[in-house]
Write a protein that holds these residues in place. Structure first.
Motif, PDB file in Angstrom:
ATOM      1  N   LEU A 380     -15.067  -1.329  -2.119  1.00  0.00           N
ATOM      2  CA  LEU A 380     -14.567  -0.774  -0.860  1.00  0.00           C
ATOM      3  C   LEU A 380     -15.630   0.154  -0.283  1.00  0.00           C
ATOM      4  O   LEU A 380     -16.386   0.782  -1.031  1.00  0.00           O
ATOM      5  CB  LEU A 380     -13.270   0.007  -1.070  1.00  0.00           C
ATOM      6  CG  LEU A 380     -12.019  -0.794  -1.454  1.00  0.00           C
ATOM      7  CD1 LEU A 380     -10.923   0.132  -1.942  1.00  0.00           C
ATOM      8  CD2 LEU A 380     -11.533  -1.630  -0.278  1.00  0.00           C
ATOM      9  N   ALA A 381     -15.664   0.250   1.022  1.00  0.00           N
ATOM     10  CA  ALA A 381     -16.586   1.182   1.674  1.00  0.00           C
ATOM     11  C   ALA A 381     -16.112   2.605   1.430  1.00  0.00           C
ATOM     12  O   ALA A 381     -14.924   2.915   1.589  1.00  0.00           O
ATOM     13  CB  ALA A 381     -16.661   0.889   3.169  1.00  0.00           C
ATOM     14  N   PRO A 382     -17.005   3.503   1.023  1.00  0.00           N
ATOM     15  CA  PRO A 382     -16.595   4.893   0.776  1.00  0.00           C
ATOM     16  C   PRO A 382     -16.321   5.642   2.066  1.00  0.00           C
ATOM     17  O   PRO A 382     -16.642   5.186   3.158  1.00  0.00           O
ATOM     18  CB  PRO A 382     -17.804   5.467   0.034  1.00  0.00           C
ATOM     19  CG  PRO A 382     -18.955   4.659   0.518  1.00  0.00           C
ATOM     20  CD  PRO A 382     -18.419   3.276   0.749  1.00  0.00           C
ATOM     21  N   GLY A 383     -15.722   6.817   1.907  1.00  0.00           N
ATOM     22  CA  GLY A 383     -15.446   7.675   3.049  1.00  0.00           C
ATOM     23  C   GLY A 383     -14.194   7.308   3.816  1.00  0.00           C
ATOM     24  O   GLY A 383     -14.020   7.761   4.956  1.00  0.00           O
ATOM     25  N   GLU A 384     -13.316   6.503   3.215  1.00  0.00           N
ATOM     26  CA  GLU A 384     -12.094   6.081   3.890  1.00  0.00           C
ATOM     27  C   GLU A 384     -10.875   6.326   2.996  1.00  0.00           C
ATOM     28  O   GLU A 384     -11.004   6.509   1.782  1.00  0.00           O
ATOM     29  CB  GLU A 384     -12.163   4.583   4.243  1.00  0.00           C
ATOM     30  CG  GLU A 384     -13.326   4.190   5.135  1.00  0.00           C
ATOM     31  CD  GLU A 384     -13.156   4.675   6.558  1.00  0.00           C
ATOM     32  OE1 GLU A 384     -12.000   4.982   6.948  1.00  0.00           O
ATOM     33  OE2 GLU A 384     -14.172   4.744   7.285  1.00  0.00           O
ATOM     34  N   LYS A 385      -9.699   6.294   3.598  1.00  0.00           N
ATOM     35  CA  LYS A 385      -8.446   6.363   2.854  1.00  0.00           C
ATOM     36  C   LYS A 385      -7.865   4.963   2.738  1.00  0.00           C
ATOM     37  O   LYS A 385      -7.875   4.206   3.702  1.00  0.00           O
ATOM     38  CB  LYS A 385      -7.453   7.298   3.545  1.00  0.00           C
ATOM     39  CG  LYS A 385      -7.874   8.765   3.532  1.00  0.00           C
ATOM     40  CD  LYS A 385      -6.827   9.653   4.177  1.00  0.00           C
ATOM     41  CE  LYS A 385      -7.250  11.122   4.105  1.00  0.00           C
ATOM     42  NZ  LYS A 385      -6.219  12.004   4.731  1.00  0.00           N
ATOM     43  N   TYR A 386      -7.358   4.641   1.556  1.00  0.00           N
ATOM     44  CA  TYR A 386      -6.824   3.308   1.298  1.00  0.00           C
ATOM     45  C   TYR A 386      -5.466   3.397   0.609  1.00  0.00           C
ATOM     46  O   TYR A 386      -5.206   4.333  -0.154  1.00  0.00           O
ATOM     47  CB  TYR A 386      -7.780   2.506   0.408  1.00  0.00           C
ATOM     48  CG  TYR A 386      -9.135   2.265   1.014  1.00  0.00           C
ATOM     49  CD1 TYR A 386      -9.347   1.236   1.934  1.00  0.00           C
ATOM     50  CD2 TYR A 386     -10.228   3.071   0.666  1.00  0.00           C
ATOM     51  CE1 TYR A 386     -10.595   1.006   2.484  1.00  0.00           C
ATOM     52  CE2 TYR A 386     -11.478   2.845   1.214  1.00  0.00           C
ATOM     53  CZ  TYR A 386     -11.658   1.808   2.117  1.00  0.00           C
ATOM     54  OH  TYR A 386     -12.905   1.592   2.667  1.00  0.00           O
ATOM     55  N   GLU A 387      -4.633   2.411   0.899  1.00  0.00           N
ATOM     56  CA  GLU A 387      -3.356   2.260   0.213  1.00  0.00           C
ATOM     57  C   GLU A 387      -3.495   1.066  -0.734  1.00  0.00           C
ATOM     58  O   GLU A 387      -3.622  -0.072  -0.286  1.00  0.00           O
ATOM     59  CB  GLU A 387      -2.227   2.031   1.220  1.00  0.00           C
ATOM     60  CG  GLU A 387      -0.838   2.108   0.616  1.00  0.00           C
ATOM     61  CD  GLU A 387       0.254   2.091   1.672  1.00  0.00           C
ATOM     62  OE1 GLU A 387       1.270   1.403   1.453  1.00  0.00           O
ATOM     63  OE2 GLU A 387       0.072   2.760   2.722  1.00  0.00           O
ATOM     64  N   VAL A 388      -3.493   1.358  -2.031  1.00  0.00           N
ATOM     65  CA  VAL A 388      -3.757   0.350  -3.048  1.00  0.00           C
ATOM     66  C   VAL A 388      -2.451  -0.069  -3.706  1.00  0.00           C
ATOM     67  O   VAL A 388      -1.651   0.785  -4.101  1.00  0.00           O
ATOM     68  CB  VAL A 388      -4.732   0.887  -4.121  1.00  0.00           C
ATOM     69  CG1 VAL A 388      -5.152  -0.220  -5.079  1.00  0.00           C
ATOM     70  CG2 VAL A 388      -5.953   1.520  -3.468  1.00  0.00           C
ATOM     71  N   MET A 389      -2.241  -1.379  -3.842  1.00  0.00           N
ATOM     72  CA  MET A 389      -1.006  -1.887  -4.424  1.00  0.00           C
ATOM     73  C   MET A 389      -1.312  -2.893  -5.521  1.00  0.00           C
ATOM     74  O   MET A 389      -2.163  -3.768  -5.362  1.00  0.00           O
ATOM     75  CB  MET A 389      -0.133  -2.541  -3.353  1.00  0.00           C
ATOM     76  CG  MET A 389       1.194  -3.101  -3.892  1.00  0.00           C
ATOM     77  SD  MET A 389       2.331  -3.648  -2.591  1.00  0.00           S
ATOM     78  CE  MET A 389       1.374  -4.969  -1.856  1.00  0.00           C
ATOM     79  N   ALA A 390      -0.598  -2.758  -6.651  1.00  0.00           N
ATOM     80  CA  ALA A 390      -0.695  -3.698  -7.766  1.00  0.00           C
ATOM     81  C   ALA A 390       0.583  -4.512  -7.829  1.00  0.00           C
ATOM     82  O   ALA A 390       1.687  -3.949  -7.817  1.00  0.00           O
ATOM     83  CB  ALA A 390      -0.914  -2.949  -9.077  1.00  0.00           C
ATOM     84  N   THR A 391       0.454  -5.840  -7.899  1.00  0.00           N
ATOM     85  CA  THR A 391       1.625  -6.718  -7.907  1.00  0.00           C
ATOM     86  C   THR A 391       1.471  -7.798  -8.969  1.00  0.00           C
ATOM     87  O   THR A 391       0.375  -8.268  -9.257  1.00  0.00           O
ATOM     88  CB  THR A 391       1.822  -7.396  -6.537  1.00  0.00           C
ATOM     89  OG1 THR A 391       0.660  -8.197  -6.234  1.00  0.00           O
ATOM     90  CG2 THR A 391       2.021  -6.379  -5.436  1.00  0.00           C
ATOM     91  N   LEU A 392       2.616  -8.188  -9.546  1.00  0.00           N
ATOM     92  CA  LEU A 392       2.676  -9.293 -10.498  1.00  0.00           C
ATOM     93  C   LEU A 392       4.111  -9.788 -10.550  1.00  0.00           C
ATOM     94  O   LEU A 392       5.039  -8.979 -10.701  1.00  0.00           O
ATOM     95  CB  LEU A 392       2.227  -8.838 -11.897  1.00  0.00           C
ATOM     96  CG  LEU A 392       2.215  -9.937 -12.969  1.00  0.00           C
ATOM     97  CD1 LEU A 392       1.119 -10.959 -12.673  1.00  0.00           C
ATOM     98  CD2 LEU A 392       2.008  -9.326 -14.354  1.00  0.00           C
ATOM     99  N   PRO A 393       4.351 -11.083 -10.388  1.00  0.00           N
ATOM    100  CA  PRO A 393       5.716 -11.609 -10.467  1.00  0.00           C
ATOM    101  C   PRO A 393       6.384 -11.195 -11.772  1.00  0.00           C
ATOM    102  O   PRO A 393       5.796 -11.277 -12.847  1.00  0.00           O
ATOM    103  CB  PRO A 393       5.506 -13.130 -10.399  1.00  0.00           C
ATOM    104  CG  PRO A 393       4.216 -13.297  -9.659  1.00  0.00           C
ATOM    105  CD  PRO A 393       3.362 -12.148 -10.080  1.00  0.00           C
ATOM    106  N   GLY A 394       7.645 -10.747 -11.654  1.00  0.00           N
ATOM    107  CA  GLY A 394       8.389 -10.288 -12.820  1.00  0.00           C
ATOM    108  C   GLY A 394       8.275  -8.800 -13.066  1.00  0.00           C
ATOM    109  O   GLY A 394       8.930  -8.262 -13.967  1.00  0.00           O
ATOM    110  N   TYR A 395       7.433  -8.116 -12.243  1.00  0.00           N
ATOM    111  CA  TYR A 395       7.253  -6.675 -12.388  1.00  0.00           C
ATOM    112  C   TYR A 395       7.401  -6.000 -11.025  1.00  0.00           C
ATOM    113  O   TYR A 395       7.148  -6.617  -9.986  1.00  0.00           O
ATOM    114  CB  TYR A 395       5.872  -6.353 -12.962  1.00  0.00           C
ATOM    115  CG  TYR A 395       5.733  -6.686 -14.428  1.00  0.00           C
ATOM    116  CD1 TYR A 395       5.885  -5.700 -15.394  1.00  0.00           C
ATOM    117  CD2 TYR A 395       5.465  -7.987 -14.844  1.00  0.00           C
ATOM    118  CE1 TYR A 395       5.771  -6.002 -16.746  1.00  0.00           C
ATOM    119  CE2 TYR A 395       5.346  -8.307 -16.185  1.00  0.00           C
ATOM    120  CZ  TYR A 395       5.500  -7.298 -17.130  1.00  0.00           C
ATOM    121  OH  TYR A 395       5.395  -7.613 -18.460  1.00  0.00           O
TER     122      TYR A 395
END
Length: 491
Positions: A380-395
């Motif tokens: 990712l390019a630095p100096g920014e705000k990000y919303e990070v999401m982890a996904t997996l079926p069944g969880y």
């Protein structure tokens, strides 16, 4: 008058031998028979001005032959066996092995580290890359545990170097391979149904595609010649018009390209390409290119690096070209661990690693975690705000907001399993299956009271097991080895 006519005739003759260089895979405008006479352009910039008017009959003089290259790769493997592994990903049309040098403190082993690949000599008439990549490998070997950057790369990245993707084209002194196919037009295309017939693809192309199925590369770069610029996706447009066409990770690619350009001796000073970088489609569209295919199908962020104005410069320019590009190549590889978001994904109920997906809000592109360690490496390019999401079926998915600064950030996720339907407590705890008859016999045996006591004991044991594994998990996260001054977090 006779002298003037002779001067005009000679001027027209010599001007006909010159043509502008087209980089990144422009069409070959000369026949193989007269290619040697026309390989140099009269309009490109030269490192050594005194050589521009020199007639060069043997353009490969001073360059390694394919046999020399193979010997050099194997010699490197013997000399630097503690940090390297030599292997082949296939053969060219004429049966020349496509040798790769893997450089790591644990070569050949799967680790929770990002992997980077360099590919040189995609076009046979652009041989500078194959020379510089051998120099890069030997420099890393010579400076391991001496230079901080070399040590950082070897201990935290699996670097794979393919010096020549097109050895046949090199020996023929032409752009295409032995079948005269441009390998940078031979990959499946996202816009048009090109190269969909697997049997029609070139063996060099198929070798690269198999390679990406075997190794999960985080990023990549191919070395070309004929211009001085760092090129990034997309390479084509849907309407075939020359226009800026941004991929989902446009900001990240601009950052990566700038890392290379700013580290170069003079690439960022380009008057033709602001900052020394360009979007491929904005420069000129191509289709069937390797760069876009890597990003779409391989999960690999690839750049196309034009590292020399001259496609085939005199061999005495190679030391200068190496000095101009050395820090660019090193800093680009090091950026995999110096920036971006990295981490692992675990299950909360048993602590096992999960091969989940990492998504960034607003960016239509996901990164898959590895199956062995569930490690992910999201550039990712630095100096920014990000919303990070982890996904997996069944969880249950988890999301967190981060502010990415100049340094890399470690962000681990612990995902909770989705709640199972009520009335299935016994099955969820012991993960056994019982038919109706066996359940009835169990009740008959214990009686209702004993069954309730049994269920309570099972629940207590399961809860104690959960607490124990949770403790082991967090002890593991607490003692993880970090690279540099990273920030860490667990979600």
């Amino acid at each position: 008058m006779d002298h003037a006519f002779s001067f005009l005739f000679l001027s027209l003759y010599f001007s006909s031998l010159l043509h502008p260089t087209v980089a990144r895979g422009g069409e070959q405008r000369s026949k193989p028979s007269d290619y040697i006479d026309k390989v140099y352009s009269g309009s490109v910039r030269q490192l050594f001005e005194e050589n521009q008017s020199e007639t060069r009959l043997d353009i490969a003089r001073g360059y390694m032959t394919n046999s020399d290259l193979e010997k050099a790769v194997k010699a490197f493997g013997r000399r630097c066996s503690n940090i390297s592994r030599i292997y082949s990903i296939g053969k060219s049309v004429k049966g020349v092995p496509l040798w790769v040098m893997e450089i790591s403190d644990r070569p050949g082993e799967e680790e929770a580290e990002p992997a980077f690949k360099f590919i040189g000599n995609v076009h046979g008439d652009e041989p500078v890359g194959r020379e510089l990549l051998l120099l890069l490998a030997n420099w890393l070997c010579d400076n391991y545990m001496r230079d901080p950057l070399a040590t950082l790369i070897i201990e935290n990245v699996h670097l794979h170097i393919l010096p020549s993707m097109n050895p046949d084209g090199f020996s023929l002194r032409r752009r295409g391979n032995a079948n005269n196919i441009d390998l940078n037009r031979d990959f499946p295309d996202q816009f048009f149904p090109l190269n969909d017939d697997v049997g029609m693809r070139q063996p060099e192309t198929r070798a690269i595609m198999r390679w990406l199925k075997e190794i999960r590369f985080t990023a990549s770069a191919s070395l070309h010649g004929g211009a001085l610029v760092a090129n990034y996706p997309w390479d084509g447009t849907l309407d075939k018009r020359k226009d800026y066409y941004a991929c989902p990770d446009d900001e990240t690619f601009r950052f990566m390209a700038s890392v290379y350009s700013r580290s170069h001796n003079n690439m960022s000073l380009s008057k033709e390409f602001p900052g020394g970088i360009t979007n491929g489609a904005f420069w000129y569209p191509i289709y069937g290119g390797m760069q876009d295919w890597n990003y779409i199908h391989g999960g690999c962020f690839e750049l196309t690096l034009e590292i020399s104005d001259n496609k085939w410069p005199n061999a005495n320019e190679l030391p200068t070209l190496w000095e101009f590009n050395k820090m660019s190549m090193l800093n680009l590889v090091a950026s995999l661990v110096k920036t971006g978001v990295h981490g692992k994904i675990f299950s909360s109920d048993c602590g096992r690693p999960l091969p989940a997906s990492i998504a960034i809000k607003g960016i239509n592109y996901t990164v898959e975690a590895g199956s062995a360690f569930a490690d992910y490496h999201r550039l990712l390019a630095p100096g920014e705000k990000y919303e990070v999401m982890a996904t997996l079926p069944g969880y249950k998915s988890k999301t967190t907001c981060i502010s990415l600064e100049e340094k890399a950030m470690t962000l681990d996720f612990v995902l909770d399993p989705e709640v199972r339907p009520k009335g299935n407590l016994l099955q969820s705890v012991c993960d056994c299956s019982c038919d109706g008859k066996s359940k009835h016999e169990l009740v008959e045996f214990f009686g209702r009271t004993y069954l309730e006591i049994f269920l309570v004991l099972i629940v207590i044991l399961a809860f104690l097991c959960f607490l124990l594994k949770r403790r082991v998990l967090f002890n593991h996260l607490k003692h993880r080895q970090s690279v540099g001054p990273k920030r860490s977090g667990v979600v």
